[in-house]
Motif scaffolding. Structure first.
Motif, PDB file in Angstrom:
ATOM      1  N   LEU A  90      46.077  34.994  39.674  1.00 22.35           N
ATOM      2  CA  LEU A  90      45.144  34.361  40.612  1.00 22.35           C
ATOM      3  C   LEU A  90      43.957  35.299  40.795  1.00 22.35           C
ATOM      4  CD1 LEU A  90      47.591  32.975  43.354  1.00 22.35           C
ATOM      5  CD2 LEU A  90      46.645  31.787  41.375  1.00 22.35           C
ATOM      6  N   THR A  91      42.813  34.717  41.088  1.00 19.38           N
ATOM      7  CA  THR A  91      41.607  35.540  41.268  1.00 19.38           C
ATOM      8  C   THR A  91      41.588  36.071  42.711  1.00 19.38           C
ATOM      9  OG1 THR A  91      40.458  33.455  41.613  1.00 19.38           O
ATOM     10  CG2 THR A  91      40.176  34.495  39.474  1.00 19.38           C
ATOM     11  N   VAL A  92      42.402  37.061  42.942  1.00 17.32           N
ATOM     12  CA  VAL A  92      42.582  37.584  44.304  1.00 17.32           C
ATOM     13  C   VAL A  92      41.693  38.816  44.535  1.00 17.32           C
ATOM     14  CG1 VAL A  92      44.865  36.649  44.817  1.00 17.32           C
ATOM     15  CG2 VAL A  92      44.681  38.688  43.386  1.00 17.32           C
ATOM     16  N   ASN A  93      40.412  38.670  44.250  1.00 20.65           N
ATOM     17  CA  ASN A  93      39.490  39.816  44.351  1.00 20.65           C
ATOM     18  C   ASN A  93      39.477  40.461  45.725  1.00 20.65           C
ATOM     19  OD1 ASN A  93      37.937  39.468  41.685  1.00 20.65           O
ATOM     20  ND2 ASN A  93      38.015  37.442  42.577  1.00 20.65           N
ATOM     21  N   TRP A  94      39.407  39.612  46.743  1.00 23.81           N
ATOM     22  CA  TRP A  94      39.312  40.152  48.104  1.00 23.81           C
ATOM     23  C   TRP A  94      40.563  40.955  48.435  1.00 23.81           C
ATOM     24  CZ3 TRP A  94      41.773  40.140  52.759  1.00 23.81           C
ATOM     25  CH2 TRP A  94      41.042  40.656  53.843  1.00 23.81           C
ATOM     26  N   PRO A 125      38.057  43.119  33.828  1.00 20.53           N
ATOM     27  CA  PRO A 125      38.885  42.190  34.594  1.00 20.53           C
ATOM     28  C   PRO A 125      39.224  42.750  35.962  1.00 20.53           C
ATOM     29  CG  PRO A 125      40.241  43.371  33.020  1.00 20.53           C
ATOM     30  CD  PRO A 125      38.819  43.826  32.790  1.00 20.53           C
ATOM     31  N   LEU A 126      39.910  41.953  36.746  1.00 24.38           N
ATOM     32  CA  LEU A 126      40.382  42.423  38.048  1.00 24.38           C
ATOM     33  C   LEU A 126      41.513  43.435  37.824  1.00 24.38           C
ATOM     34  CD1 LEU A 126      40.097  42.013  41.068  1.00 24.38           C
ATOM     35  CD2 LEU A 126      41.738  40.138  40.925  1.00 24.38           C
ATOM     36  N   PHE A 127      42.463  43.060  36.959  1.00 26.38           N
ATOM     37  CA  PHE A 127      43.530  43.987  36.565  1.00 26.38           C
ATOM     38  C   PHE A 127      43.734  43.870  35.064  1.00 26.38           C
ATOM     39  CE2 PHE A 127      44.715  42.953  40.998  1.00 26.38           C
ATOM     40  CZ  PHE A 127      44.623  44.238  41.521  1.00 26.38           C
ATOM     41  N   VAL A 128      43.822  44.991  34.411  1.00 25.75           N
ATOM     42  CA  VAL A 128      43.920  44.970  32.943  1.00 25.75           C
ATOM     43  C   VAL A 128      45.339  44.654  32.480  1.00 25.75           C
ATOM     44  CG1 VAL A 128      42.039  46.627  32.648  1.00 25.75           C
ATOM     45  CG2 VAL A 128      44.410  47.460  32.719  1.00 25.75           C
ATOM     46  N   ALA A 151      42.548  42.348  46.353  1.00 28.50           N
ATOM     47  CA  ALA A 151      42.625  43.539  45.500  1.00 28.50           C
ATOM     48  C   ALA A 151      41.810  44.686  46.090  1.00 28.50           C
ATOM     49  CB  ALA A 151      42.134  43.215  44.097  1.00 28.50           C
ATOM     50  N   GLN A 152      40.847  44.346  46.936  1.00 31.89           N
ATOM     51  CA  GLN A 152      40.055  45.407  47.561  1.00 31.89           C
ATOM     52  C   GLN A 152      40.478  45.715  48.988  1.00 31.89           C
ATOM     53  OE1 GLN A 152      35.979  44.236  47.229  1.00 31.89           O
ATOM     54  NE2 GLN A 152      36.065  44.458  44.999  1.00 31.89           N
ATOM     55  N   ASN A 153      41.110  44.744  49.614  1.00 31.22           N
ATOM     56  CA  ASN A 153      41.352  44.895  51.049  1.00 31.22           C
ATOM     57  C   ASN A 153      42.804  44.946  51.501  1.00 31.22           C
ATOM     58  OD1 ASN A 153      38.514  44.725  52.268  1.00 31.22           O
ATOM     59  ND2 ASN A 153      38.578  43.015  50.825  1.00 31.22           N
ATOM     60  N   SER A 154      43.695  44.424  50.687  1.00 33.26           N
ATOM     61  CA  SER A 154      45.093  44.507  51.122  1.00 33.26           C
ATOM     62  C   SER A 154      45.594  45.907  50.780  1.00 33.26           C
ATOM     63  CB  SER A 154      45.937  43.450  50.412  1.00 33.26           C
ATOM     64  OG  SER A 154      47.263  43.554  50.872  1.00 33.26           O
ATOM     65  N   PRO A 155      46.105  46.649  51.759  1.00 34.15           N
ATOM     66  CA  PRO A 155      46.532  48.021  51.453  1.00 34.15           C
ATOM     67  C   PRO A 155      47.515  48.074  50.281  1.00 34.15           C
ATOM     68  CG  PRO A 155      46.537  47.646  53.826  1.00 34.15           C
ATOM     69  CD  PRO A 155      46.224  46.325  53.184  1.00 34.15           C
ATOM     70  N   ALA A 156      48.426  47.097  50.220  1.00 31.16           N
ATOM     71  CA  ALA A 156      49.302  47.019  49.040  1.00 31.16           C
ATOM     72  C   ALA A 156      49.281  45.583  48.536  1.00 31.16           C
ATOM     73  CB  ALA A 156      50.719  47.437  49.390  1.00 31.16           C
ATOM     74  N   LEU A 157      49.392  45.431  47.229  1.00 23.02           N
ATOM     75  CA  LEU A 157      49.366  44.096  46.625  1.00 23.02           C
ATOM     76  C   LEU A 157      50.435  44.036  45.537  1.00 23.02           C
ATOM     77  CD1 LEU A 157      47.847  41.369  46.574  1.00 23.02           C
ATOM     78  CD2 LEU A 157      46.276  42.353  44.891  1.00 23.02           C
ATOM     79  N   THR A 204      45.943  39.591  31.246  1.00 24.63           N
ATOM     80  CA  THR A 204      44.819  40.112  32.018  1.00 24.63           C
ATOM     81  C   THR A 204      44.548  39.238  33.240  1.00 24.63           C
ATOM     82  OG1 THR A 204      43.898  40.836  29.917  1.00 24.63           O
ATOM     83  CG2 THR A 204      42.364  40.727  31.770  1.00 24.63           C
ATOM     84  N   PHE A 205      44.238  39.857  34.358  1.00 25.73           N
ATOM     85  CA  PHE A 205      43.850  39.100  35.559  1.00 25.73           C
ATOM     86  C   PHE A 205      42.319  39.071  35.634  1.00 25.73           C
ATOM     87  CE2 PHE A 205      47.448  38.741  38.849  1.00 25.73           C
ATOM     88  CZ  PHE A 205      48.414  38.610  37.867  1.00 25.73           C
ATOM     89  N   PRO A 206      41.716  37.882  35.521  1.00 23.77           N
ATOM     90  CA  PRO A 206      40.249  37.815  35.584  1.00 23.77           C
ATOM     91  C   PRO A 206      39.746  37.958  37.019  1.00 23.77           C
ATOM     92  CG  PRO A 206      41.171  35.619  35.359  1.00 23.77           C
ATOM     93  CD  PRO A 206      42.334  36.573  35.348  1.00 23.77           C
ATOM     94  N   ARG A 207      38.445  38.261  37.115  1.00 25.32           N
ATOM     95  CA  ARG A 207      37.814  38.274  38.439  1.00 25.32           C
ATOM     96  C   ARG A 207      37.433  36.863  38.873  1.00 25.32           C
ATOM     97  NH1 ARG A 207      36.003  43.505  39.680  1.00 25.32           N
ATOM     98  NH2 ARG A 207      36.200  44.882  37.891  1.00 25.32           N
TER      99      ARG A 207
END
Ligand code: NOJ
Length: 740
Positions: free
Chosen positions: A532-536, A613-616, A538-544, A575-578
């Motif tokens: 999922l494109t979980v950009n926010w 990508p968001l995650f490689v 990935a930057q804001n949740s302390p753990a994901l 790969t996880f896309p942005r």
């Protein structure tokens, strides 16, 4: 005439119970028996063997349509799918064996994809474990359970590479990489089929969907596929080939067309490649109503034309369209279709029935004792839990938010996946009973009997309702640790479940913003069948944490990881896309003639999103830290016959014991055809206690560094190569060697 037929029939039947014979003799005598049997069959009986129909289900349970029952009794059906359970399959088998002239047993197939009753993680999740032995074991357990319920045949493994997470069926595959997916395909076939198909705890496997079903245009299910033969051979075909090489005895066509020819009427795929080039000897079944769909593809004028096209291309069994049944006898009579083609298909199908031992005993898989004792046993549930925790990928863990601190007093679980059993078992969950799944809240309660576990749903998976937000925020503010449990419903991935946006559905993102805004330690757990494109987040949740759909033991597997009882070791198999605009995005991209350069406009990039990508691919964190050093080749120059040996030192520099998946990527620096920037060529799972280090050895054969050249031939070209070693596809440690 009648006496001769009866006499031959007696001979054939008497010889079915083979005594102890060497393998070659058995094969020879099986072939002789099959030929004798075919010589006794009418054209209707032959076409019957080529016909596969579904069983149905209503409120009263499983039933067979009246017309199919009549057909079974007349020998006009060779196989049934979606029927399981010892009593039911025995009843259907009796219909065939007791009423038909030749007493040929039915074959029972089903989609046993990631478990039968004990549901394991969805295939994509299992792929994230990179644990080939565990994956094989999961398939083995699925086969034991399914065969204990009368089944002979599974429509798995799905070997479709996909680089497009919009496509809902990425959930059923092993991700984007041909090397990893091939090992997994092989393991699944071995797990299902074991060493000997006549062992009643095994299932015949089915390589699907042949071919390239995972590359539909725009990620829309069933859509056309158009790709170069080089791409097909290098990226998309290897997993199917690996499954064939592992001995899969059946293969399934795909719904899509490939370069203009539907897979179900594609002679290049089904005969030239599968049989002539790869030596596949089993039978080919179509996907559901695919013969009929040749009409919609616009390549068949009518029913008879569709059946003839499919048969002539290499299809042996027609799933559900009934077109073979309706038209082949007449097509043979009119001399439009050669009867020898039908004989050939019958031969292949009967052979699998022989291999399964159905001619020795058609009720071999109908054991009430097995059905009672071999399903959802403690060791099977434990294997599912183990597979579950190995499939979880820790995407982010700022300031060591996870694991949950010891002696925690109060945990708030917030979000629609918290107490959710229905979605935990994912799509294609066979005979799995979702009400038996362990949800996250239950898993945490079992792990933390002395702590308070509070659950607030906050919102639905989909929809706009935010009424539950306040209560959710209060629960978070009042807790010592928060787990946000978000994601997709099980039906949002799988067949016919493509999405054009792959972000969190509904108002879940808003809920996450509110909860994370409380400043509490938060770990977000994502349950989904695709990236999922979980950009926010990935930057804001302390753990994901990427948790996919983990099956029957979901809650326990999650609690094992969140608590730190199991140190996460999963790595992303795709790969996880942005954002969806980056799709298709995959690590083994080409360099292009204008490689990315931040300071130069006319290079290959976007104006509005980075290339990265968001995650490689291959990414996945651990609670400990691994450091790589001392990458050293045995030599710097090799010939095409040498093994390229090298080692790397891996150190566990953190404070937890754990497993790392050491990944090896190679880049061919100069070749006659453009090569990917890196390709996965090897990996090893390495366990290290905290503070320990170890040398990890690898050996590559130059053959594996080859590719398809412009003339279509495969080979390795001499020259310079770079090796990268590390914990993901961005691995920075590298060295070079020369191949002469
Ligand atoms: C259609 C799906 O594409 C295929 O994967 C499955 O095996 C068949 N239906 C039978 O259920």
């Amino acid at each position: 005439m009648r006496t001769t037929v009866l006499f031959s029939l007696i001979i054939v039947l008497l010889s079915f119970g083979a005594c102890q014979q060497p393998q070659q003799d058995i094969e020879h005598s099986t072939d002789t028996k099959i030929d004798s049997l075919i010589s006794l069959m009418t054209i209707e009986e032959k076409v019957g063997q080529l016909t596969l129909y579904t069983s149905d289900m209503d409120q009263t349970g499983a039933y067979i349509r009246k017309e199919y029952e009549n057909d079974i009794k007349q020998g006009k059906v060779g196989a049934i799918f979606n029927a399981y359970g010892v009593d039911y399959t025995r009843r259907l088998q009796e219909m065939a064996v007791n009423n038909t002239r030749l007493r040929i047993p039915l074959l029972f197939g089903y989609d046993v994809i990631h478990g039968h009753r004990t549901i394991f993680p969805v295939p994509l999740a299992e792929a994230a474990s990179w644990n080939i032995e565990a994956i094989q074991h999961a398939a083995r357990i699925a086969a034991i359970e399914a065969s204990a319920e009368g089944l002979h045949w599974t429509f798995a493994p799905m070997c479709d590479i996909s680089r497009d997470p919009r496509w809902g069926r990425v959930v059923e595959g092993a991700g984007e990489d041909p090397f990893l997916a091939s090992l997994i395909a092989e393991a699944r076939v071995k797990g299902f089929q074991g060493d000997d198909l006549s062992d009643p705890t095994t299932l015949a496997a089915c390589v699907k969907h042949f071919a390239a079903y995972g590359a539909p245009q725009a990620g829309r299910d069933y859509h056309a596929v158009d790709m170069s033969e080089n791409m097909l051979r290098e990226v998309y075909l290897p997993p199917y080939k690996a499954a064939v090489d592992a001995g899969a005895v059946t293969a399934m066509t795909a719904f899509n067309d490939l370069n203009g020819i539907p897979s179900t009427s594609n002679k290049f795929l089904l005969t030239d490649l599968l049989r002539d080039e790869w030596g596949f000897e089993g039978f080919v079944v179509t996907d559901y109503t695919s013969v009929m769909e040749l009409l919609y593809h616009g390549v068949a004028a009518d029913t008879a034309h569709a059946a003839a096209l499919a048969l002539e291309a290499g299809v042996d069994m027609d799933m559900q369209s009934g077109f073979f049944h309706q038209t082949l006898p007449k097509l043979v009579e009119d001399k439009i279709v050669d009867e020898s083609l039908i004989d050939q298909a019958v031969r292949r199908i009967l052979k699998v029935k022989f291999q399964l031992g159905l001619f020795d005993d058609p009720y071999k898989y109908c054991s009430t004792t097995r059905e009672k004792n071999e399903i959802m046993q403690a060791d099977q549930l434990e294997a599912a839990r183990d597979m579950g925790r190995r499939s979880i990928v820790l995407l982010r863990n700022e300031a060591q938010t996870l694991p949950i601190p010891q002696h925690i007093k109060k945990i708030a679980v917030i979000g629609p996946m918290g107490n959710n059993k229905r979605d935990m078992i994912g799509s294609w969950s066979a005979a799995g009973d979702w009400s038996k799944a362990v949800d996250l809240v239950e898993g945490l309660k079992a792990r933390y009997p002395l702590s308070e576990i509070v659950f607030v749903k906050g919102c639905e998976i989909d929809g706009e309702q935010t009424e539950g937000f306040n209560e959710a925020r209060r629960a978070a503010a009042d807790a010592d640790f928060v787990i946000l449990a978000l994601g997709e419903a099980y039906w949002m991935s799988g067949e016919a479940a493509s999405r054009s946006q792959i972000d969190l559905p509904g108002v879940q993102q808003q809920l996450a913003e509110l909860i994370i805004g409380t400043g509490k330690p938060v770990a977000t757990v994502i349950i989904s069948g695709r990236p999922l494109t979980v950009n926010w987040l990935a930057q804001n949740s302390p753990a994901l944490v990427q948790a996919w759909f983990l099956g029957t033991q979901s809650g326990h597997a999650l609690a094992d990881v969140l608590s730190g009882d199991y140190n996460p070791s999963g790595k992303l198999p795709l790969t996880f896309p942005r954002n969806v605009g980056q799709i298709p995005i995959y690590y083994s991209m080409k360099n292009t003639g204008r490689p990315f350069n931040e300071n130069s406009k006319y290079t290959s990039k976007y104006l509005d999103v980075p290339n990265t990508p968001l995650f490689v691919f291959g990414h996945g964190l651990s609670y400990t830290q691994f450091e790589y050093s001392h990458l050293a080749l045995e030599q710097e120059t090799y010939t095409l016959d040498d093994s390229i040996r090298f080692e790397v030192e891996l150190a566990n520099t953190g404070s937890f014991a754990g497993e790392e998946i050491v990944q090896v990527y190679v880049h061919d620096q100069l070749a006659s055809v453009t090569r990917p920037v890196r390709e996965l060529k090897a990996f090893k799972r390495v366990w290290l206690e905290a503070g320990d280090s170890k040398k990890v050895n690898f050996s590559l054969h130059p053959e594996s560094l080859g590719f398809y050249k412009i003339d279509g031939s495969y080979g390795t070209e001499p020259g310079r190569f770079t090796i990268f070693v590390g914990g993901d596809s961005n691995a920075g440690l590298s060295t070079e060697f020369e191949l002469r």
